[in-house]
Structure formats: structure tokens, C-alpha cells
Design an enzyme around this catalytic site. Structure first.
Site, PDB file in Angstrom:
ATOM      1  N   MET A   6     -10.244   4.897  -1.167  1.00 39.68           N
ATOM      2  CA  MET A   6      -9.616   5.312   0.085  1.00 39.68           C
ATOM      3  C   MET A   6      -8.163   5.714  -0.147  1.00 39.68           C
ATOM      4  O   MET A   6      -7.747   6.806   0.200  1.00 39.68           O
ATOM      5  CB  MET A   6      -9.646   4.165   1.106  1.00 39.68           C
ATOM      6  CG  MET A   6     -11.008   3.703   1.563  1.00 39.68           C
ATOM      7  SD  MET A   6     -10.814   2.513   2.924  1.00 39.68           S
ATOM      8  CE  MET A   6     -12.425   1.762   2.941  1.00 39.68           C
ATOM      9  N   GLU A  62     -15.269  -6.529   5.196  1.00 43.00           N
ATOM     10  CA  GLU A  62     -14.268  -6.634   4.135  1.00 43.00           C
ATOM     11  C   GLU A  62     -13.171  -7.616   4.531  1.00 43.00           C
ATOM     12  O   GLU A  62     -12.716  -8.433   3.720  1.00 43.00           O
ATOM     13  CB  GLU A  62     -13.658  -5.255   3.850  1.00 43.00           C
ATOM     14  CG  GLU A  62     -12.573  -5.284   2.792  1.00 43.00           C
ATOM     15  CD  GLU A  62     -11.947  -3.924   2.553  1.00 43.00           C
ATOM     16  OE1 GLU A  62     -10.994  -3.853   1.744  1.00 43.00           O
ATOM     17  OE2 GLU A  62     -12.383  -2.934   3.163  1.00 43.00           O
ATOM     18  N   GLY A 104       7.740 -28.323  -8.289  1.00 45.82           N
ATOM     19  CA  GLY A 104       9.045 -28.144  -8.908  1.00 45.82           C
ATOM     20  C   GLY A 104       9.019 -27.067  -9.966  1.00 45.82           C
ATOM     21  O   GLY A 104       8.296 -26.065  -9.846  1.00 45.82           O
ATOM     22  N   THR A 147      -3.152  -3.599   5.772  1.00 46.13           N
ATOM     23  CA  THR A 147      -2.012  -4.514   5.750  1.00 46.13           C
ATOM     24  C   THR A 147      -2.018  -5.414   6.986  1.00 46.13           C
ATOM     25  O   THR A 147      -2.621  -5.089   8.011  1.00 46.13           O
ATOM     26  CB  THR A 147      -0.681  -3.741   5.717  1.00 46.13           C
ATOM     27  OG1 THR A 147      -0.545  -3.007   6.952  1.00 46.13           O
ATOM     28  CG2 THR A 147      -0.619  -2.773   4.546  1.00 46.13           C
TER      29      THR A 147
END
Length: 385
Positions: A129, A246, A343, A369
């Protein structure tokens, strides 16, 4: 609260997947990361064990479980358990995107030609795409097909294509009506050996290093009419109809990974000592753990509901967008906080939390997005199409 998502049949399938993962995946993970490519052999092994091809119809060698996403969710959970994120993403492309496109849109001839090999892991699919400069804007697609006798000549460039190196067939979003006012997008299937089809570099990504992502180039590639998938010119509508699965896949994977990373962090804070006591004995640590466990459980409840809705044929575009948005944001928050609890060790790639941190970031980008997810949800709320 106890999850009641799975039946005994699902849990029996989990045993199959767990055996496959132990035999064919765990010992290869570091090599795949170093090579930045997953062996095709693991695809064949997955096909033999019935770990992929779950969404392919039974008459074409698949499991015929397209509507029951719980089986696919088990695959995601078991791959997450060993931190095989790249493989999980690659299998998701096959079972949640490529195979469903062919199963829903393909003609009987196309399905008979491609689906058996895809279910067996012998044929790897991809969908092209995204183009340079277009991102999530499918209406900006420039890759074009020019009508010729018997088919189409395709020209253009695609980028960020998952499985772009390994793919044997690529569903290419192509503009086939360059003179009209409408996008006129069609889905054309380009096969590996077609003249004029070439692959660019294997892209160097922030995360998902073992998953091959590539640029694809099409220079007068002749695609016969027999390789037009679905309705000519109906590509945009067809894409919109298939995107919810999806996005469900992305959401389910996000929950599975976050759960595993939190479990690993629980082990770490109970073993790691600072100022004479385990890190888990500090109130801040327990507060962080409590907040993350709650976020995961609440998100899982919504995603589980979406999984069942998909099975009933009721998963809407908006609810899939909500699941993808909520789960991918949660995943990134949880992993970031888990890394902080590690850490300095959390910043070392020998620790799974560090790789998970890298791999998670793209979840907020691909599949549309998260800004696009908000737009879909927001338009629904205010009554816009």
C-alpha cells in the site's frame, strides 16, 4: 479476574503451538535478529503443524477458522511468550491480511492457485500500500496500471513493505483509473518472477529487526487480468472492509506482548536488590506494577470483546480502531515503565524488555497511524462519514 475466552479445543491447540515454538523458533531467534531475515524453513514447519493458514478455507488446506480469531490469538500469545515479535508480525501479515484478502476477494481459480501453498507456508504473501510521500493517505497512491491487451502494465514504487524480501506474491494497490475524478484503485497480484518487478534494499528499522521490510519497484510489470483481485476500481472500498481484522491483530499482539513484558519485570524486581532489599519492596515499584497490571487487564477486556465480535461478524471499523489505538498506546506505556524499573539493565539489548521497547514503537504507526484511528473514531462521534 479469570479469562473465559478459550475452550478446551483452543487450549489443545495452544499445546500444538507451544511445541512448534519450542522446536522451530526459540533456538533461531538470535540468528534471525543478526541476519535481519527469518528462514523460510520456519514457515514450512508452521504450515505442517497448522500454526499458519488458520484463516484459509479448509478446502484449500487451511484450518477454516477465519471467524474464530481465538486460535490466531493463541499463536500471538505463544510467540510473545518467547519474544518472537518479528515472526509474530510476519505470520500476522500472512494470516490476517494476505490470506483473508484472497479468501474474501479472490475468484475460485485464484483461491485454488494460491491458497493451498500459502496455508502450507510454501508461498509467502505481502500487501503493498504505502508509497514514498503518501503514508496513510491511500488516495495519494501513484503506482499506476495502464490497460493493455490481456492485462495491465504496472509502474511505481512501494516502501515499508512487510515480507518484501521473502514475498512470493504481492497484492499491489494500484491506480487503474488515472483519468477519472475518483481514486480508481484496484488490487493487482504481482508474482515473484514477473518481469520488471524488483526489490530494493532491506530496510534498516528501529525494531522488528528479523522481519524483512523492503522497497519494491515496478517497471512495466505485466499483470494479467487473471491476477486482478476483487472488483476492478473497488480497491479503496475493499481495503476499508478488510482493515478491521488487521487492526484487531495489532491490538491482540499488543496485549500479549505487554502481558509477557510485565511478567518478566515482576521476576526482575523480585530478584534485583537495591539499598539492601528487593526492588519490589519499594512502594513506587508496587504502585507502578499495580497501574500496569490494571491497564493490561482493562485493555484485554475490550480486545477480547472485539475478538468475539469478529467471530460474530459484528466487529465494526470504529471498534477495531478503538482496539488498535488503546492497545498499542497501552503497550508502549507499559513497556516504557517496565524498562524504567529495570534501570540501566533495561537499556541493554540482552534483556528482552529492551528489544520489546524497540519493537513496540511501530505498533502506533502501521495498520493506520494512531492519529488516523482517532480520526475514524472522532468522525463517528460527530456523525461524519
Amino acid at each position: 479476574m479469570r479469562r473465559n475466552l478459550y475452550t478446551d479445543d483452543h487450549e489443545q491447540f495452544r499445546d500444538v503451538v507451544r511445541t512448534f515454538v519450542a522446536r522451530s523458533v526459540v533456538d533461531n531467534l538470535d540468528r534471525w535478529e543478526a541476519d535481519r531475515l527469518i528462514d523460510r524453513e520456519v514457515w514450512i514447519a508452521a504450515g505442517k503443524q497448522g500454526v499458519i493458514g488458520l484463516s484459509a478455507p479448509a478446502e484449500y488446506g487451511g484450518a477454516g477458522q477465519h471467524h474464530d480469531y481465538r486460535y490466531r490469538n493463541i499463536v500471538l500469545e505463544e510467540l510473545a511468550r518467547v519474544h518472537a515479535t518479528s515472526l509474530a508480525s510476519s505470520f500476522s501479515l500472512q494470516d490476517d491480511i494476505a490470506i483473508p484478502y484472497l479468501a474474501k476477494l479472490g475468484s475460485p481459480e485464484q483461491q485454488a492457485r494460491w491458497l493451498p501453498a500459502m496455508a502450507a507456508g510454501e508461498l509467502i504473501g505481502a500487501i503493498a500500500m504505502t508509497e514514498p510521500g503518501t503514508g496513510s493517505d491511500l488516495r495519494g497512491v501513484r503506482t499506476s496500471g495502464r490497460r493493455v491487451d490481456g492485462g495491465w502494465l504496472v509502474n511505481g514504487t512501494k516502501t515499508f513493505i512487510t515480507s518484501g524480501i521473502n514475498a512470493d506474491l504481492v497484492i499491489v494497490v494500484t491506480r487503474t483509473d488515472t483519468d477519472g475524478d475518483t481514486p480508481g484503485l484496484s488490487l493487482l497480484v504481482v508474482e515473484r518472477d514477473m518481469a520488471g518487478f524488483s526489490r530494493g534494499r532491506k530496510l534498516d528499522k528501529v525494531g522488528l529487526h528479523a522481519q524483512d521490510t523492503a522497497e519494491l519497484f515496478f517497471a512495466d510489470v505485466f499483470v494479467p487480468d487473471a491476477n486482478v483481485l476483487g472488483e476492478l476500481g473497488g480497491g479503496l472500498r475493499q481495503l476499508v472492509g478488510l482493515l478491521p481484522l488487521e487492526r484487531l491483530s495489532i491490538a491482540a499482539h499488543a496485549v500479549a506482548v505487554a502481558d509477557v513484558v510485565l511478567a518478566g519485570t515482576l521476576d526482575y524486581v523480585n530478584e534485583r536488590r537495591a539499598f539492601g532489599k528487593p526492588i519490589a519492596d519499594f512502594q513506587n515499584t508496587r504502585f507502578e506494577l499495580a497501574a500496569m497490571a490494571t491497564e493490561i487487564d482493562v485493555t484485554r477486556a475490550f480486545v477480547d470483546r472485539a475478538i468475539l465480535a469478529h467471530g460474530d461478524g459484528d466487529l465494526t471499523v470504529v471498534d477495531a480502531a478503538k482496539a488498535k489505538l488503546a492497545a498499542s498506546e497501552m503497550q508502549n506505556r507499559v513497556i516504557d515503565r517496565c524498562l524504567q524499573l529495570h534501570g540501566g539493565y533495561g537499556f541493554m539489548l540482552e534483556y528482552p524488555v529492551a528489544r520489546a521497547f524497540q519493537d513496540a514503537r511501530v505498533q502506533r504507526i502501521f495498520g493506520g497511524t494512531n492519529e488516523i484511528m482517532k480520526e475514524i473514531i472522532g468522525r463517528d462521534l460527530v456523525g461524519r462519514r
